[in-house]
Design an enzyme around this catalytic site. Structure first.
Site, PDB file in Angstrom:
ATOM      1  N   ARG A  81     -16.612 -21.838 -22.426  1.00  0.00           N
ATOM      2  CA  ARG A  81     -15.613 -20.830 -22.767  1.00  0.00           C
ATOM      3  C   ARG A  81     -15.683 -20.464 -24.242  1.00  0.00           C
ATOM      4  O   ARG A  81     -15.912 -21.333 -25.082  1.00  0.00           O
ATOM      5  CB  ARG A  81     -14.212 -21.283 -22.435  1.00  0.00           C
ATOM      6  CG  ARG A  81     -14.031 -22.693 -21.980  1.00  0.00           C
ATOM      7  CD  ARG A  81     -12.610 -22.860 -21.592  1.00  0.00           C
ATOM      8  NE  ARG A  81     -12.285 -24.241 -21.309  1.00  0.00           N
ATOM      9  CZ  ARG A  81     -11.091 -24.649 -20.961  1.00  0.00           C
ATOM     10  NH1 ARG A  81     -10.109 -23.776 -20.877  1.00  0.00           N
ATOM     11  NH2 ARG A  81     -10.861 -25.920 -20.713  1.00  0.00           N
TER      12      ARG A  81
ATOM     13  N   LYS B  60      -7.770 -27.992  -2.172  1.00  0.00           N
ATOM     14  CA  LYS B  60      -9.215 -27.913  -1.937  1.00  0.00           C
ATOM     15  C   LYS B  60      -9.506 -27.225  -0.601  1.00  0.00           C
ATOM     16  O   LYS B  60     -10.512 -26.512  -0.471  1.00  0.00           O
ATOM     17  CB  LYS B  60      -9.848 -29.297  -2.050  1.00  0.00           C
ATOM     18  CG  LYS B  60      -9.877 -29.703  -3.536  1.00  0.00           C
ATOM     19  CD  LYS B  60     -10.479 -31.036  -3.877  1.00  0.00           C
ATOM     20  CE  LYS B  60     -10.620 -31.109  -5.416  1.00  0.00           C
ATOM     21  NZ  LYS B  60     -10.895 -32.423  -5.962  1.00  0.00           N
TER      22      LYS B  60
HETATM   23  P1  NDP Z   1     -13.239 -33.017 -16.743  1.00  0.00           P
HETATM   24  O1  NDP Z   1     -11.788 -32.892 -17.037  1.00  0.00           O
HETATM   25  O2  NDP Z   1     -13.973 -34.110 -17.399  1.00  0.00           O
HETATM   26  O3  NDP Z   1     -14.023 -31.686 -17.102  1.00  0.00           O
HETATM   27  C1  NDP Z   1     -13.453 -30.492 -17.010  1.00  0.00           C
HETATM   28  C2  NDP Z   1     -14.464 -29.368 -17.253  1.00  0.00           C
HETATM   29  O4  NDP Z   1     -13.851 -28.208 -16.739  1.00  0.00           O
HETATM   30  C3  NDP Z   1     -14.736 -29.165 -18.722  1.00  0.00           C
HETATM   31  O5  NDP Z   1     -16.086 -28.750 -18.896  1.00  0.00           O
HETATM   32  C4  NDP Z   1     -13.783 -28.041 -19.052  1.00  0.00           C
HETATM   33  O6  NDP Z   1     -14.247 -27.201 -20.083  1.00  0.00           O
HETATM   34  C5  NDP Z   1     -13.807 -27.254 -17.759  1.00  0.00           C
HETATM   35  N1  NDP Z   1     -12.611 -26.426 -17.635  1.00  0.00           N
HETATM   36  C6  NDP Z   1     -11.340 -26.833 -17.393  1.00  0.00           C
HETATM   37  N2  NDP Z   1     -10.510 -25.776 -17.388  1.00  0.00           N
HETATM   38  C7  NDP Z   1     -11.276 -24.684 -17.639  1.00  0.00           C
HETATM   39  C8  NDP Z   1     -11.025 -23.301 -17.787  1.00  0.00           C
HETATM   40  N3  NDP Z   1      -9.793 -22.807 -17.679  1.00  0.00           N
HETATM   41  N4  NDP Z   1     -12.059 -22.490 -18.054  1.00  0.00           N
HETATM   42  C9  NDP Z   1     -13.322 -22.982 -18.186  1.00  0.00           C
HETATM   43  N5  NDP Z   1     -13.615 -24.265 -18.063  1.00  0.00           N
HETATM   44  C10 NDP Z   1     -12.613 -25.099 -17.799  1.00  0.00           C
HETATM   45  O7  NDP Z   1     -13.390 -33.052 -15.141  1.00  0.00           O
HETATM   46  P2  NDP Z   1     -13.934 -34.243 -14.244  1.00  0.00           P
HETATM   47  O8  NDP Z   1     -15.394 -34.399 -14.470  1.00  0.00           O
HETATM   48  O9  NDP Z   1     -13.042 -35.413 -14.403  1.00  0.00           O
HETATM   49  O10 NDP Z   1     -13.683 -33.666 -12.768  1.00  0.00           O
HETATM   50  C11 NDP Z   1     -14.646 -32.914 -12.068  1.00  0.00           C
HETATM   51  C12 NDP Z   1     -14.373 -33.031 -10.569  1.00  0.00           C
HETATM   52  O11 NDP Z   1     -14.528 -34.400 -10.186  1.00  0.00           O
HETATM   53  C13 NDP Z   1     -12.963 -32.615 -10.142  1.00  0.00           C
HETATM   54  O12 NDP Z   1     -13.018 -31.876  -8.949  1.00  0.00           O
HETATM   55  C14 NDP Z   1     -12.241 -33.936  -9.903  1.00  0.00           C
HETATM   56  O13 NDP Z   1     -11.265 -33.858  -8.912  1.00  0.00           O
HETATM   57  C15 NDP Z   1     -13.371 -34.846  -9.468  1.00  0.00           C
HETATM   58  N6  NDP Z   1     -13.095 -36.242  -9.808  1.00  0.00           N
HETATM   59  C16 NDP Z   1     -13.286 -37.205  -8.840  1.00  0.00           C
HETATM   60  C17 NDP Z   1     -13.051 -38.543  -9.112  1.00  0.00           C
HETATM   61  C18 NDP Z   1     -13.315 -39.556  -8.071  1.00  0.00           C
HETATM   62  O14 NDP Z   1     -13.110 -40.751  -8.303  1.00  0.00           O
HETATM   63  N7  NDP Z   1     -13.790 -39.175  -6.914  1.00  0.00           N
HETATM   64  C19 NDP Z   1     -12.568 -38.977 -10.437  1.00  0.00           C
HETATM   65  C20 NDP Z   1     -12.446 -37.900 -11.399  1.00  0.00           C
HETATM   66  C21 NDP Z   1     -12.693 -36.589 -11.070  1.00  0.00           C
HETATM   67  P3  NDP Z   1     -13.894 -27.462 -21.621  1.00  0.00           P
HETATM   68  O15 NDP Z   1     -14.840 -28.549 -22.052  1.00  0.00           O
HETATM   69  O16 NDP Z   1     -14.161 -26.157 -22.265  1.00  0.00           O
HETATM   70  O17 NDP Z   1     -12.466 -27.907 -21.675  1.00  0.00           O
END
Ligand code: NDP
Length: 315
Positions: free
Chosen positions: A39, A142
């Site tokens: 972004r 989802k």
């Molecule tokens: P993170 O919070 O680490 O990463 C979020 C990413 O999304 C960042 O790159 C962020 O960008 C981007 N993002 C968020 N909001 C916006 C926006 N408005 N516009 C553009 N980019 C955006 O996510 P996770 O890696 O933790 O989660 C990823 C997936 O994994 C999710 O679906 C989650 O549910 C799942 N998950 C599953 C787990 C499990 O145990 N099974 C545990 C944790 C997550 P920026 O860097 O610019 O902020």
């Protein structure tokens, strides 16, 4: 190279995130032409900029686009054959659903995307119709995104990745912990329900295998490494073997867990609901997965990290 023998153009959205950065790396490792959306409002987050630059130095293309600028989103997805979304799934009635619905719209409009992997990577929401409040919101959201994808006729693969190892193994399956204690552990119930723990790099590797595989077109794939289907007690035993001593164990009954849960704020409750289904109900391992939908069977060439190997790093 992809399994169809030619490189794809892969766009990762959320590529600076915990899972997303691994997806970008796996895409680069697979030789795909890799695009990373970021972004414009990234600001002065030096770690993120450095990460993006490290991807660029490995050949990734950085694409500036925003969910607040729909046309920029359409332009970004127009660059790709494959779109993988890994935006956060924060445990609140998040923007995730709204963002992903916008993304589905943009992919439909662009019309060129041959495979879309939405941000799921956890429990299969299709199996969570009976999930408890308030955590069920995650699964309901989802499913709304899935319906939008399917109604738009966008080719997809859903990745049910089960438990991220860093969160679950690091804390010996206790919510609120990501480092294993050498003294004590709280067992959820008797600690006998089976969970499935997957190294996050392996989740990324399997996802990248699936994106151009005709066998995974319009399917859900499960990442269920056979050696990693273990109860909390079994995880604790592996840790105890490494540290050479037995932990002091306390059992937290289902009633106690639910009572504690009710005292937390909404976001905490959502997260704890997920632990409840995994650790008290065993929702992840309670059904059979056919070989043609299970990642380690589909891609035996990927050498996955076992729980035993994963836990060693904490010793
Ligand atoms: P993170 O919070 O680490 O990463 C979020 C990413 O999304 C960042 O790159 C962020 O960008 C981007 N993002 C968020 N909001 C916006 C926006 N408005 N516009 C553009 N980019 C955006 O996510 P996770 O890696 O933790 O989660 C990823 C997936 O994994 C999710 O679906 C989650 O549910 C799942 N998950 C599953 C787990 C499990 O145990 N099974 C545990 C944790 C997550 P920026 O860097 O610019 O902020």
């Amino acid at each position: 190279m992809g399994s169809m023998g030619k490189a794809n153009k892969v766009l990762v959205i959320g590529g600076t995130g915990y899972l997303g950065k691994r997806l970008v790396q796996a895409s680069l490792n697979s030789g795909h032409d890799t695009y990373v959306m970021h972004r414009p409002e990234i600001g002065v987050d030096i770690e993120k900029i450095q990460l993006l630059l490290s991807f660029k130095m490995q050949g990734a293309h950085l694409v500036s686009a925003s969910f607040d600028d729909y046309q920029s989103l359409v332009d970004a997805v127009s660059l790709a054959d494959v779109v993988i979304c890994a935006i956060s799934g924060v445990h609140i009635r998040s923007h995730q659903i709204l963002l992903q619905l916008k993304l589905v719209q943009a992919i439909k409009e662009a019309g060129n995307v041959k495979r879309f992997v939405p941000s799921e990577f956890g429990t299969d929401p299709a199996r969570m119709e009976e999930a408890m409040e308030p955590g069920r919101i995650t699964f309901d959201d989802k499913m709304v995104v899935r319906r939008a994808i399917e109604e738009a006729g966008i080719p997809f693969t859903y990745v049910a990745a089960n438990c991220f190892a860093g969160y679950f193994l690091g804390g010996l399956c206790q919510p609120g912990f990501i480092l294993p204690s050498r003294e004590r552990v709280t067992l959820l119930g008797e600690g006998n329900q089976k969970g499935i723990y997957v190294d996050e790099d392996d989740i990324a590797a399997y996802t990248l295998k699936a994106i151009d595989d005709p066998r995974t077109l319009n399917k859900t794939i499960y990442v269920k490494p056979p050696k990693n289907v273990l109860s909390q007690r079994e995880v604790v035993q592996i840790w105890e073997k490494y540290i050479g001593k037995e932990l002091q164990k306390t059992v937290l009954s289902e009633q106690e867990f639910l009572a504690v849960m009710k005292e937390q704020n909404y976001a905490e409750q959502v997260g704890l609901t997920h632990y409840y289904h995994v650790c008290y109900e065993g929702c992840l391992a309670s059904f059979e997965v056919d070989d043609d939908q299970e990642a380690t069977k589909l891609y035996p060439e990927v050498r996955y990290t076992t729980v035993e190997e994963y836990l060693k790093r904490y010793v």
